[in-house]
Structures are given as C-alpha cells and as structure tokens.
Design an enzyme around this catalytic site. Structure first.
Site, short mmCIF file in Angstrom:
data_model
loop_
_atom_site.label_atom_id
_atom_site.label_comp_id
_atom_site.label_asym_id
_atom_site.label_seq_id
_atom_site.Cartn_x
_atom_site.Cartn_y
_atom_site.Cartn_z
N GLU A 234 0.83 -1.20 0.00
CA GLU A 234 0.00 0.00 0.00
C GLU A 234 0.86 1.25 0.00
O GLU A 234 1.91 1.29 0.62
CB GLU A 234 -0.90 0.01 1.24
CG GLU A 234 -1.89 -1.13 1.24
CD GLU A 234 -2.90 -1.01 2.36
OE1 GLU A 234 -2.87 0.01 3.09
OE2 GLU A 234 -3.71 -1.92 2.51
N HIS B 1 -4.27 7.00 0.20
CA HIS B 1 -3.58 5.71 0.26
C HIS B 1 -4.20 4.75 -0.73
O HIS B 1 -5.29 4.97 -1.23
CB HIS B 1 -3.54 5.15 1.69
CG HIS B 1 -4.83 4.57 2.18
ND1 HIS B 1 -5.85 5.35 2.69
CD2 HIS B 1 -5.26 3.28 2.24
CE1 HIS B 1 -6.85 4.55 3.06
NE2 HIS B 1 -6.53 3.29 2.80
N HIS C 115 -5.24 0.76 -2.06
CA HIS C 115 -5.63 -0.59 -1.70
C HIS C 115 -5.19 -1.51 -2.84
O HIS C 115 -5.57 -1.26 -3.98
CB HIS C 115 -7.15 -0.69 -1.55
CG HIS C 115 -7.67 -0.11 -0.28
ND1 HIS C 115 -9.02 0.01 -0.02
CD2 HIS C 115 -7.04 0.38 0.81
CE1 HIS C 115 -9.18 0.56 1.18
NE2 HIS C 115 -8.00 0.80 1.70
N ASP D 105 -8.97 2.75 8.43
CA ASP D 105 -8.99 3.96 7.61
C ASP D 105 -9.87 5.02 8.25
O ASP D 105 -9.50 6.18 8.33
CB ASP D 105 -9.56 3.65 6.21
CG ASP D 105 -8.61 2.80 5.38
OD1 ASP D 105 -7.43 2.70 5.74
OD2 ASP D 105 -9.06 2.24 4.37
ZN LIG Z 1 -7.41 1.60 3.42
#
Ligand SMILES: [Zn+2]
Length: 122
Positions: A25, A71, A73, A84
């Site tokens: 990630e 961010h 995934h 999150d």
């Molecule tokens: Zn996430």
C-alpha cells in the site's frame, strides 16, 4: 480552508506511486494551497504497511497545509476500512483511496467520517 479540488498532476502522482508500490500500500498526506490539493507529503517509514503507517500519521500534528490523506488498496475495493476511518477522523477532511488497478477512475474521496465526497480534478 474549503477544499475545491485536486490538481490533475497531484492525482497522477498518487496513481503512479500506487502502481509503483503494488502489491504494497502507498500512503501519503495531502497538502493544499488556496483550497486546491496541489502536493503530497511523504513520511519516512510509511511505505512498509498501512497499519504501522497509520500509527505514525496519528502522531503528526496537523499544519503545513495538510488537509487529508491518500492511500492505495492493492485490491479492487476503494471503501475505507475500520482503520482507515480511524485515521480519517484525525487527519483532516479529505481522504482519497485508490484501488487496484490504479486507473483514472479507480479512486474515491471521503470526508472525515468516511462519507463519499466530491473532489473535482482541476
Ligand atoms: Zn485503506
């Protein structure tokens, strides 16, 4: 500061970084000037896993124009996880999640409570 949108270059930077980081990630902070997200802020040590990155981010004071986070995934799901949501609530009001395969439309923006919000690409 009201967030009007994100610059196209910044969005592309985030998409490219997410692709490069796959299958890990990618995580960064978003900074804005005059209501437009126009840069990202990378933190040392945040690329290894999202869980540890989240903890580091929570220790950061807001400031320096930080308005949120972005961010990735590594799966085709760009819904926020429980972690999150915890991070969102502490880190500003604009949070982008990019999901695999990191194309132009594989991202979504959420507010600090995890509700989808509109973010114009400028
Ligand atoms: Zn996430």
């Amino acid at each position: 500061m009201k967030i009007k949108g994100i610059s196209k270059e910044t969005l592309e930077l985030i998409l490219n970084a997410s692709r490069a980081q796959h299958p890990k990630e990618f995580l960064c902070l978003l900074t804005a000037e005059r209501g437009i997200i126009d840069d990202i802020l990378l933190l040392p040590g945040t690329l290894s896993s999202q869980r540890s990155a989240t903890l580091r981010l929570e220790m950061l004071p807001l400031g320096m124009g930080v308005v949120g986070s972005a961010h990735s995934h590594p799966s085709p799901n760009n819904r926020p996880s429980k972690e999150d949501l915890r991070m969102f609530s502490r880190l500003g009001r604009c949070h982008i999640i990019i999901c695999y395969p990191y194309g132009e439309t594989d991202w979504a923006c959420y507010d600090r409570s995890g509700k989808p919000r509109r973010l114009e690409v400028l």
